[in-house]
Design a protein around this motif. Structure first.
Motif, PDB file in Angstrom:
ATOM      1  N   SER A 122       0.811  -1.218   0.000  1.00  0.00           N
ATOM      2  CA  SER A 122       0.000   0.000   0.000  1.00  0.00           C
ATOM      3  C   SER A 122       0.845   1.269   0.000  1.00  0.00           C
ATOM      4  O   SER A 122       0.302   2.368   0.054  1.00  0.00           O
ATOM      5  CB  SER A 122      -0.929   0.005   1.222  1.00  0.00           C
ATOM      6  OG  SER A 122      -1.811  -1.105   1.190  1.00  0.00           O
ATOM      7  N   GLY A 123       2.162   1.107  -0.009  1.00  0.00           N
ATOM      8  CA  GLY A 123       3.046   2.265  -0.089  1.00  0.00           C
ATOM      9  C   GLY A 123       3.608   2.740   1.230  1.00  0.00           C
ATOM     10  O   GLY A 123       4.329   3.744   1.276  1.00  0.00           O
ATOM     11  N   VAL A 124       3.300   2.060   2.312  1.00  0.00           N
ATOM     12  CA  VAL A 124       3.838   2.445   3.619  1.00  0.00           C
ATOM     13  C   VAL A 124       5.309   2.044   3.702  1.00  0.00           C
ATOM     14  O   VAL A 124       5.684   0.939   3.324  1.00  0.00           O
ATOM     15  CB  VAL A 124       3.039   1.781   4.758  1.00  0.00           C
ATOM     16  CG1 VAL A 124       3.691   2.049   6.111  1.00  0.00           C
ATOM     17  CG2 VAL A 124       1.603   2.290   4.755  1.00  0.00           C
ATOM     18  N   GLU A 125       6.138   2.937   4.221  1.00  0.00           N
ATOM     19  CA  GLU A 125       7.571   2.664   4.337  1.00  0.00           C
ATOM     20  C   GLU A 125       8.030   2.561   5.789  1.00  0.00           C
ATOM     21  O   GLU A 125       9.150   2.132   6.050  1.00  0.00           O
ATOM     22  CB  GLU A 125       8.375   3.755   3.622  1.00  0.00           C
ATOM     23  CG  GLU A 125       8.119   3.799   2.114  1.00  0.00           C
ATOM     24  CD  GLU A 125       8.905   4.893   1.422  1.00  0.00           C
ATOM     25  OE1 GLU A 125       9.600   5.666   2.136  1.00  0.00           O
ATOM     26  OE2 GLU A 125       8.847   4.981   0.183  1.00  0.00           O
ATOM     27  N   SER A 126       7.176   2.960   6.728  1.00  0.00           N
ATOM     28  CA  SER A 126       7.534   2.912   8.149  1.00  0.00           C
ATOM     29  C   SER A 126       6.307   2.502   8.951  1.00  0.00           C
ATOM     30  O   SER A 126       5.270   3.162   8.890  1.00  0.00           O
ATOM     31  CB  SER A 126       8.033   4.282   8.616  1.00  0.00           C
ATOM     32  OG  SER A 126       8.335   4.269  10.003  1.00  0.00           O
ATOM     33  N   ALA A 127       6.434   1.403   9.678  1.00  0.00           N
ATOM     34  CA  ALA A 127       5.289   0.920  10.461  1.00  0.00           C
ATOM     35  C   ALA A 127       5.774  -0.028  11.543  1.00  0.00           C
ATOM     36  O   ALA A 127       6.855  -0.620  11.443  1.00  0.00           O
ATOM     37  CB  ALA A 127       4.278   0.203   9.565  1.00  0.00           C
ATOM     38  N   ILE A 128       4.959  -0.169  12.591  1.00  0.00           N
ATOM     39  CA  ILE A 128       5.233  -1.110  13.681  1.00  0.00           C
ATOM     40  C   ILE A 128       3.920  -1.787  14.048  1.00  0.00           C
ATOM     41  O   ILE A 128       2.872  -1.146  14.110  1.00  0.00           O
ATOM     42  CB  ILE A 128       5.854  -0.395  14.905  1.00  0.00           C
ATOM     43  CG1 ILE A 128       6.421  -1.400  15.919  1.00  0.00           C
ATOM     44  CG2 ILE A 128       4.892   0.572  15.542  1.00  0.00           C
ATOM     45  CD1 ILE A 128       7.802  -1.883  15.590  1.00  0.00           C
ATOM     46  N   ILE A 129       3.977  -3.090  14.244  1.00  0.00           N
ATOM     47  CA  ILE A 129       2.776  -3.835  14.610  1.00  0.00           C
ATOM     48  C   ILE A 129       3.082  -4.724  15.808  1.00  0.00           C
ATOM     49  O   ILE A 129       4.216  -5.170  16.006  1.00  0.00           O
ATOM     50  CB  ILE A 129       2.237  -4.690  13.438  1.00  0.00           C
ATOM     51  CG1 ILE A 129       3.257  -5.778  13.047  1.00  0.00           C
ATOM     52  CG2 ILE A 129       1.900  -3.814  12.241  1.00  0.00           C
ATOM     53  CD1 ILE A 129       2.739  -6.752  11.994  1.00  0.00           C
ATOM     54  N   SER A 130       2.060  -4.966  16.612  1.00  0.00           N
ATOM     55  CA  SER A 130       2.169  -5.891  17.736  1.00  0.00           C
ATOM     56  C   SER A 130       0.950  -6.798  17.700  1.00  0.00           C
ATOM     57  O   SER A 130      -0.167  -6.348  17.950  1.00  0.00           O
ATOM     58  CB  SER A 130       2.231  -5.138  19.063  1.00  0.00           C
ATOM     59  OG  SER A 130       2.243  -6.047  20.156  1.00  0.00           O
ATOM     60  N   LEU A 131       1.165  -8.040  17.360  1.00  0.00           N
ATOM     61  CA  LEU A 131       0.077  -9.007  17.251  1.00  0.00           C
ATOM     62  C   LEU A 131       0.131  -9.922  18.474  1.00  0.00           C
ATOM     63  O   LEU A 131       0.778 -10.961  18.473  1.00  0.00           O
ATOM     64  CB  LEU A 131       0.191  -9.820  15.957  1.00  0.00           C
ATOM     65  CG  LEU A 131       0.359  -9.010  14.656  1.00  0.00           C
ATOM     66  CD1 LEU A 131       0.352  -9.946  13.453  1.00  0.00           C
ATOM     67  CD2 LEU A 131      -0.716  -7.952  14.521  1.00  0.00           C
ATOM     68  N   GLY A 132      -0.524  -9.491  19.520  1.00  0.00           N
ATOM     69  CA  GLY A 132      -0.493 -10.267  20.748  1.00  0.00           C
ATOM     70  C   GLY A 132       0.905 -10.414  21.311  1.00  0.00           C
ATOM     71  O   GLY A 132       1.239 -11.428  21.910  1.00  0.00           O
ATOM     72  N   GLY A 133       1.743  -9.395  21.128  1.00  0.00           N
ATOM     73  CA  GLY A 133       3.111  -9.460  21.632  1.00  0.00           C
ATOM     74  C   GLY A 133       4.136  -9.822  20.591  1.00  0.00           C
ATOM     75  O   GLY A 133       5.334  -9.677  20.829  1.00  0.00           O
ATOM     76  N   ASN A 134       3.680 -10.315  19.433  1.00  0.00           N
ATOM     77  CA  ASN A 134       4.596 -10.552  18.317  1.00  0.00           C
ATOM     78  C   ASN A 134       4.834  -9.223  17.620  1.00  0.00           C
ATOM     79  O   ASN A 134       3.959  -8.703  16.938  1.00  0.00           O
ATOM     80  CB  ASN A 134       3.991 -11.544  17.319  1.00  0.00           C
ATOM     81  CG  ASN A 134       3.990 -12.965  17.822  1.00  0.00           C
ATOM     82  OD1 ASN A 134       4.115 -13.210  19.017  1.00  0.00           O
ATOM     83  ND2 ASN A 134       3.838 -13.900  16.917  1.00  0.00           N
TER      84      ASN A 134
END
Length: 340
Positions: free
Chosen positions: A184-196
């Motif tokens: 989608s064109g995002v170059e900077s992101a952080i995710i937390s999937l239940g601690g992952n």
């Protein structure tokens, strides 16, 4: 927004995002999702973030519907209720099962057919109990991932077998979310999937992400902080899902297939840091079960990731690839290990 500070809490990790820089780069969009029986959060920076997170959320929900062990519409439910007959599954399910088999072969400890034992302990129903040895022995007769037959998108498991992809599903989902955001064109992101925790690129100001790993002896406190670029940071520990039995002992959800009991081989926490979410997810579980010495042996033989082990006597062991990015904030003694 020129200054931001966001904290994301997970099962074993905490992310600190601080910095300042270009206004457009710092524009952010966050999204909270409940899926796979856990709390998930995503934050993307830059342009088109709302659309990107919409697409990521759809991807999460789609995978959740495929991989649930309780939904009668899911691939996993159909496999587990196939009565020994072949089942056609989605590309995603086939890929995840193939990876689980691969890491079962590589580690000797990861086994996605352990589900009936988990269920007997009550970890899937929250009706906790300590099974007797005879019951566990009978259930273990139907635990052997190598009996899974996978041919393209066709899965066949023996009658009375059941699978659960809990040890790999969130890691795979993290990989897919990162791919969706990038698409989608995002170059900077952080995710937390239940601690992952997984990241895309660097922080908007060009610096590394700082991920704090919980202290397994005091889960409300941090043990260490690791600086990373685009990586997955995934922890398995005996403090995440457990119950206290009538005997006063704690019993956790990571099961050793050699005896059907919670793995108790010298480790209380394993954190894996690498490029692939599904690899880190699989290895955090598999090496927790393997124990301190075997985990180090596996890393020395295979490489391709870094790890942080916490032993049951309160010592931290971490690989030398983290030497410049590891900060111990626990007061526990820490030892660096190398391949040589």
């Amino acid at each position: 927004m020129k200054l931001y500070k966001i904290m994301v809490f997970g099962a074993g990790l905490l992310i600190f995002l601080t910095g300042c820089g270009d206004k457009n780069k710092n524009q952010s969009e966050s999204r909270d999702v409940w899926a796979m029986n856990t709390y998930m959060s995503m934050t993307a920076y830059g342009k088109n973030t709302e659309t990107a997170l919409d697409n990521a959320e759809k991807r999460i929900n789609g995978l959740d519907s495929l991989l649930s062990v309780t939904s009668e519409e899911s691939d996993i439910w159909r496999i587990n209720n196939s009565d020994g007959n072949p089942v056609e599954v989605s590309d995603d399910t086939a890929r995840i099962i193939a990876s689980a088999i691969e890491y079962g072969d590589k580690t000797g400890t990861l086994d996605i057919t352990i589900y009936p034992v988990l269920k007997e302990w009550g970890f899937t129903t929250q009706e906790y109990k300590i099974p007797d040895s005879e019951t566990l022995e009978q259930l273990l007769e139907n635990v052997n991932y190598s009996d899974i037959q996978l041919d393209g998108n066709t899965v066949l498991i023996p009658k009375n077998y059941m699978i659960d992809l809990g040890a790999v599903a969130k890691g795979y989902t993290g990989d897919e979310v990162i791919a969706e955001l990038r698409k989608s064109g995002v170059e900077s992101a952080i995710i937390s999937l239940g601690g992952n925790v997984q990241s895309l690129g660097l922080k908007p100001d060009g610096s590394q992400w700082n991920v704090a790993v919980k202290n397994p002896f005091m889960p409300d406190a941090n043990m260490c902080i690791v600086s990373t670029d685009e990586k997955a940071v995934i922890t398995s520990g005996n403090y995440e899902r457990f119950f206290t039995g009538e005997d006063g002992n704690n019993y956790w959800h990571i099961i050793d297939k050699s005896n059907g009991c919670p793995a108790d081989n010298g480790l209380v926490s394993v954190t894996i840091i690498g490029d692939s979410g599904i690899m880190c997810d699989a290895l955090s579980t598999a090496l927790f079960i393997a124990g301190t010495e075997q985990a180090q042996e596996y890393w020395r033989k295979n490489g391709g990731f870094d790890m942080i082990l916490v032993t049951d006597d309160g010592k931290i062991i971490y690989t030398d690839g983290l030497s410049d990015s590891f900060k111990n904030v626990s007061g526990m003694p820490a030892e660096v290990i190398s391949v040589d």
